[in-house]
Design an enzyme around this catalytic site. Structure first.
Site, PDB file in Angstrom:
ATOM      1  N   HIS A 364      62.119  10.744  61.897  1.00 23.95           N
ATOM      2  CA  HIS A 364      62.188  11.449  60.867  1.00 23.95           C
ATOM      3  C   HIS A 364      63.162  11.455  59.831  1.00 23.95           C
ATOM      4  O   HIS A 364      62.170  13.223  59.945  1.00 23.95           O
ATOM      5  CB  HIS A 364      61.973  12.994  62.310  1.00 23.95           C
ATOM      6  CG  HIS A 364      61.535  12.784  63.513  1.00 23.95           C
ATOM      7  ND1 HIS A 364      60.439  13.615  63.545  1.00 23.95           N
ATOM      8  CD2 HIS A 364      62.097  12.552  64.529  1.00 23.95           C
ATOM      9  CE1 HIS A 364      59.634  13.841  64.751  1.00 23.95           C
ATOM     10  NE2 HIS A 364      60.467  12.648  65.280  1.00 23.95           N
ATOM     11  N   LYS A 555      63.068  28.006  56.469  1.00 17.01           N
ATOM     12  CA  LYS A 555      63.572  26.504  56.762  1.00 17.01           C
ATOM     13  C   LYS A 555      64.707  26.397  56.838  1.00 17.01           C
ATOM     14  O   LYS A 555      65.799  27.441  56.077  1.00 17.01           O
ATOM     15  CB  LYS A 555      62.606  25.509  55.868  1.00 17.01           C
ATOM     16  CG  LYS A 555      62.396  25.920  54.753  1.00 17.01           C
ATOM     17  CD  LYS A 555      61.924  24.949  53.390  1.00 17.01           C
ATOM     18  CE  LYS A 555      60.355  24.590  53.606  1.00 17.01           C
ATOM     19  NZ  LYS A 555      59.684  24.268  53.557  1.00 17.01           N
ATOM     20  N   ARG A 556      65.154  25.570  57.486  1.00 20.33           N
ATOM     21  CA  ARG A 556      66.956  25.721  57.274  1.00 20.33           C
ATOM     22  C   ARG A 556      67.187  24.388  55.366  1.00 20.33           C
ATOM     23  O   ARG A 556      66.304  24.868  54.965  1.00 20.33           O
ATOM     24  CB  ARG A 556      67.107  23.804  58.212  1.00 20.33           C
ATOM     25  CG  ARG A 556      66.998  23.954  58.919  1.00 20.33           C
ATOM     26  CD  ARG A 556      68.004  25.254  59.905  1.00 20.33           C
ATOM     27  NE  ARG A 556      69.422  25.143  59.469  1.00 20.33           N
ATOM     28  CZ  ARG A 556      70.158  23.861  60.968  1.00 20.33           C
ATOM     29  NH1 ARG A 556      70.028  23.998  61.493  1.00 20.33           N
ATOM     30  NH2 ARG A 556      71.604  23.998  60.575  1.00 20.33           N
ATOM     31  N   LYS A 561      65.342  20.434  49.986  1.00 22.54           N
ATOM     32  CA  LYS A 561      64.087  21.426  50.349  1.00 22.54           C
ATOM     33  C   LYS A 561      64.558  22.330  48.708  1.00 22.54           C
ATOM     34  O   LYS A 561      63.135  23.185  49.087  1.00 22.54           O
ATOM     35  CB  LYS A 561      64.576  22.051  51.445  1.00 22.54           C
ATOM     36  CG  LYS A 561      64.272  21.154  53.252  1.00 22.54           C
ATOM     37  CD  LYS A 561      64.245  22.284  54.402  1.00 22.54           C
ATOM     38  CE  LYS A 561      64.668  20.968  55.794  1.00 22.54           C
ATOM     39  NZ  LYS A 561      63.026  20.417  55.631  1.00 22.54           N
ATOM     40  N   THR A 665      56.699  21.124  59.714  1.00 26.88           N
ATOM     41  CA  THR A 665      55.120  21.033  60.257  1.00 26.88           C
ATOM     42  C   THR A 665      55.238  22.921  59.848  1.00 26.88           C
ATOM     43  O   THR A 665      54.443  23.373  59.956  1.00 26.88           O
ATOM     44  CB  THR A 665      56.057  21.453  62.026  1.00 26.88           C
ATOM     45  OG1 THR A 665      56.931  21.724  61.679  1.00 26.88           O
ATOM     46  CG2 THR A 665      55.957  20.130  61.813  1.00 26.88           C
ATOM     47  N   LYS A 669      51.289  25.357  59.606  1.00 26.72           N
ATOM     48  CA  LYS A 669      51.673  26.760  60.759  1.00 26.72           C
ATOM     49  C   LYS A 669      51.455  27.636  59.723  1.00 26.72           C
ATOM     50  O   LYS A 669      50.369  28.555  59.428  1.00 26.72           O
ATOM     51  CB  LYS A 669      52.717  27.182  60.996  1.00 26.72           C
ATOM     52  CG  LYS A 669      53.666  26.432  62.145  1.00 26.72           C
ATOM     53  CD  LYS A 669      54.986  26.446  62.653  1.00 26.72           C
ATOM     54  CE  LYS A 669      55.732  25.371  63.743  1.00 26.72           C
ATOM     55  NZ  LYS A 669      56.894  25.605  63.324  1.00 26.72           N
TER      56      LYS A 669
END
Ligand code: NBG
Length: 822
Positions: A364, A555-556, A561, A665, A669
């Site tokens: 992952h 998100k984290r 990111k 993910t 969504k």
């Protein structure tokens, strides 16, 4: 051998029966009467009533699966981020309306009870939530499956902000009781730790090895129902809780030394005390390895106990596939070998062959620093027999390599499961890759980069092992439950088949050109925004307007990111308005919403959280941008909050540096709930873009190859700073203390990193990102065209159902078949 049980579920569909059962549960389950019941009593009784409906199916499911001698998918995962259970159970059992009516007749507001449920936060982020989505799909598709994990007493920490800085509080999710779990202490498994290995004579006089552990811990299973959507299947999620075999030491207790009396007990119970709050980066701690071995050993033992005792070991691959969710359960490989060789008496070759066929591995990540390694010294002391077996697996493997690549010692050293420096350690991803029948990445780009980079040598050696399964999300929770308005609208037009066959959303495409449908769709979006506004006002004291564009990044918190890139955009707009460069009247009124937890030990991430809050405070109090730009950062982002924020979003921020996000993910969504993505060519964004079309997606930034090239040419963030005045202005304003009451040092570290190393190329992508944001604003101004694009996003993203992912796993990896219960 089917259990004869009354089909309670059928009766419960009658509101009168439901009411009666609910009151019985209140009386006999909770032991209170209606008049004195607290809201927790009511919630518990409701939970117990709903689970009645699923109970007969649960028992039948296992009976059917065992009777059919089915192949089971055993999904081994250190995390299952379940989210609230009540709503999902009601949906699966088709009792939503009944329960609402029954409770209303009793004067009880069901929504209030739903709101009181504490979500089990037994995961960090995407990886744990994916596991939960997969369990949902497996059950809905009637696949015999067990989820195996850890029942952490404390899940992911609760986040609070104190003067803008993250504070962590323990997640006491179990204090009020939990109607969803079924402990089975009588089925506890024994797990050993430490000790030594001795020689033992085998049947045929051959030398055999036997592990003599120094200590033992009990693993108590807690079963959770995993109901399929309106089908007869209810699978099991089995979470293990650690306990000391003999409680505390009564003799020592009686001497008055209370601390020492409970020492062993505490040590055992500590194993499942708390979830490691790390996301995408490993925690090289002893306790973490104990957790991993503990849950995997319990699970494998459980599976052997479940099988008929005369099952031939050679037939195991027909009965089970253990799916390794990242490297956390990889210690299961030597554990399985140990059982086959030391306990079942198999020879090495045969054991190895069976093991390979029984395991598959999902990777992952792409961050090299995120690949777990465990020091040999630690393994030797905690799991000495396992370390021996890992050495033996490695010897075996290296022999194979020497044959395949004679004389290529550098390659052999690169591929060894054991790394020599900086400390002799076991590379868990390599062990998994060597042992697994299949290795998969979680999006096309990710799988490609695994093959070409992270696991290149292995992919060259065994190309047949490598495959892709693009992640997916469950439409039940993330569309049907999270977005009832959209669900009703969609079902009204195309029927409800989409709930279990999400590609049917394609049938919505023509409606994108239907003005009435667009109006209804836009109305749903607005209602979702109003719902979010009310929730954020109540929960976080935020004042925001539903008549603004909702731009959401949840998100984290991780540097890759690039929450800082989003911040630079906000700061740039703010500064340009202040300097008169931008007329605020021309801006599309926008609410930027963040949600993110930072790992408690991740300093930079916590600084970024402080900076987001600091920028929010300045921007929200500046009359110059009032009504035009608002920044909200609700604390403690979790599944429950996601279920409100995602359906309310207009713009979805998926802005990681290309080549870093394995899949994502959240991106799926959002698109499925009618948000348009502003994103890079990273993870599953690539596939979203391909499906929705570039006219319905705001693409920006370097692609992966360009990122590599930029870095190879000697990336100098300073050059972007020097040549782009907007960037300079944004960074200078942070550096000069404009968001920290004049304190120029406050965010010095962030500024420093950006200007001097910027490892995730935020500066390189800044210009392109601002352009994409301008395109998004321009597009938003044409409401009809925007809604059309939003509808097309929904219509074209059916591919991202976790049902499709599970189908891919079945076809490419598991080869298990459905066993429908009725
Ligand atoms: C995460 C990735 C995400 C991905 C999820 C689920 C880890 C180690 N990986 O991009 O960062 O969507 O896994 O596959 O948490």
């Amino acid at each position: 051998m089917t259990t004869v049980l009354p089909e309670l579920g059928r009766d419960l569909a009658d509101p009168e029966v439901f009411k009666r059962e609910f009151l019985e549960e209140l009386r006999f389950g909770q032991g209170v009467v209606r008049e004195r019941a607290t809201s927790n009593d009511l919630f518990m009784a409701l939970g117990r009533t709903v689970r009645q409906a699923l109970m007969a199916r649960w028992i039948d499911t296992l009976d059917h699966q065992m009777a059919a001698e089915a192949k089971f998918v055993a999904y081994l995962s250190a995390e299952f981020l379940l989210g609230r259970q009540l709503d999902n159970a009601l949906l699966a059992a088709d009792l939503e309306q009944t329960a609402r009516q029954a409770l209303a007749e009793l004067g009880i507001d069901i929504d209030q009870l739903k709101g009181a449920e504490v979500e089990p936060g037994l995961g960090n982020g995407g990886l744990g939530r994916l596991a939960a989505c997969y369990m949902d799909s497996l059950a809905t598709m009637a696949i015999p499956a067990v989820g195996y994990g850890i029942r952490y007493e404390y899940g992911i920490f609760r986040q609070e902000f104190l003067e803008g800085r993250q504070k962590e509080r323990p997640d006491t999710w179990l204090t009020l009781g939990n109607p969803w779990e079924f402990p089975h202490p009588e089925m506890a498994k024994t797990v050993g730790f430490g000790g030594h290995v001795e020689a033992a004579a085998g049947d045929s006089g051959t030398q055999r090895r036997r592990w003599v552990p120094a200590t033992e811990v009990l693993g108590v299973p807690y079963n959770y129902m995993v109901p399929g959507y309106r089908c007869g299947t209810v699978n099991t999620l089995r979470l293990w809780s650690a306990q000391a075999p003999q409680g505390f030491d009564l003799k020592i207790f009686n001497t008055g030394d209370y601390d020492r009396a409970v020492k062993a007990q505490n040590e055992a119970e500590n194993i499942t005390k708390v979830l490691y709050p790390e996301d995408s980066t490993p925690q090289g701690k002893r306790l973490r390895l104990q957790q991993q071995y503990f849950f995997v050993a319990c699970s494998i033992r459980d599976f052997f106990d479940l099988l008929p005792h005369d099952t031939a070991m050679q037939r195991l691959p027909e009965r089970v596939v253990f799916q390794l969710n990242d490297t956390h359960p990889v210690i299961g490989i030597p554990e399985f070998m140990r059982i086959l060789i030391d306990e079942k008496g198999l020879e090495w070759e045969e054991a190895w062959e069976i093991t390979q066929r029984c395991f598959a591995y999902t990777c992952h990540t792409l961050l090299p620093e995120a690949l777990e390694v465990w020091p040999v010294s630690l393994l030797e002391s905690m799991l000495p027999r396992h370390m021996e077996l890992i050495y033996e697996i490695n010897d075996w493997f290296l022999r194979e390599l020497r044959e395949a690549y004679p004389g290529d010692e550098p390659r052999i050293r690169r591929m060894s499961i054991i790394q020599e420096s900086p400390e002799r350690s076991v590379r868990m991803a390599y062990l998994a890759t060597v042992a697994a029948s299949r290795v998969n990445g979680v999006a096309e780009l990710h799988s490609q980069l695994l093959r070409e980079k992270v696991l290149r040598d292995f992919a060259e050696h065994r190309p047949d092992k490598f495959t892709n399964v693009t992640n997916g999300v469950t439409p039940r929770r993330f569309v049907r439950l999270a977005n009832p308005g959209l669900s009703a609208l969609v079902t009204e037009r195309i029927g409800d088949g989409w709930l279990t066959d999400l590609e049917q959303l394609r049938n919505l495409e023509p409606y994108a050109d239907d003005a009435d449908f667009r109006a209804a769709f836009a109305q749903v979006k607005r209602a979702n925004k109003v719902r979010a506004v009310e929730m954020l006002a109540r929960r976080d004291g935020l004042t925001i307007s539903p008549d603004t564009m909702f731009d959401v990044m949840v998100k984290r918190l991780h540097e890759y990111k690039r929450q800082t890139l989003k911040l630079l955009h906000i700061v740039s707009v703010h500064q340009r308005v202040r300097s008169g460069e931008l007329d605020p009247g021309t801006l599309v009124p926008r609410t930027v919403l963040f949600g993110a937890k930072a790992a408690p030990g991740y300093r930079t991430a916590k600084e970024i959280i402080a900076l987001i809050n600091a920028v929010a405070a300045e921007v929200n109090n500046d009359p110059a941008v009032q009504g035009r730009l608002v920044v909200g950062f609700p604390a403690n982002y979790n599944v429950t909050l996601a279920e409100t924020l995602i359906p309310a979003a207009d713009l979805s921020e998926q802005i990681s540096l290309a080549g870093k996000e394995a899949s994502g993910t959240g991106n799926m969504k959002f698109a499925l709930n009618g948000a348009l993505t502003v994103g890079t060519l990273d993870g599953a964004n690539v596939e979203i873009l391909e499906l929705v079309g570039s006219e319905n997606f705001f693409l920006f930034g370097l692609n992966e190859a360009q990122v590599v090239q930029t870095q190879e040419q000697g990336y100098r963030p300073g050059s972007y700073y020097e040549s782009d005045p907007r960037l300079r202005q944004a960074i200078d304003s942070i550096a000069s203390g404009q968001y920290s009451g004049g304190d120029t040092a406050a965010f010095g570290q962030i500024v420093d990193v950006l200007l001097n190393s910027d490892p995730f190329l935020a500066l390189a992508d800044f210009g392109s990102y601002l352009d994409a944001q301008e395109r998004a604003e321009a597009a938003y101004q044409d409401g009809e065209a925007w809604t059309r694009s939003a509808i097309l996003n929904v219509a074209r993203c059916g591919f991202f159902s976790s049902d499709r992912s599970i189908k891919d796993y079945l076809d490419r990896i598991w080869h298990a078949t459905p066993i429908p219960v009725r």
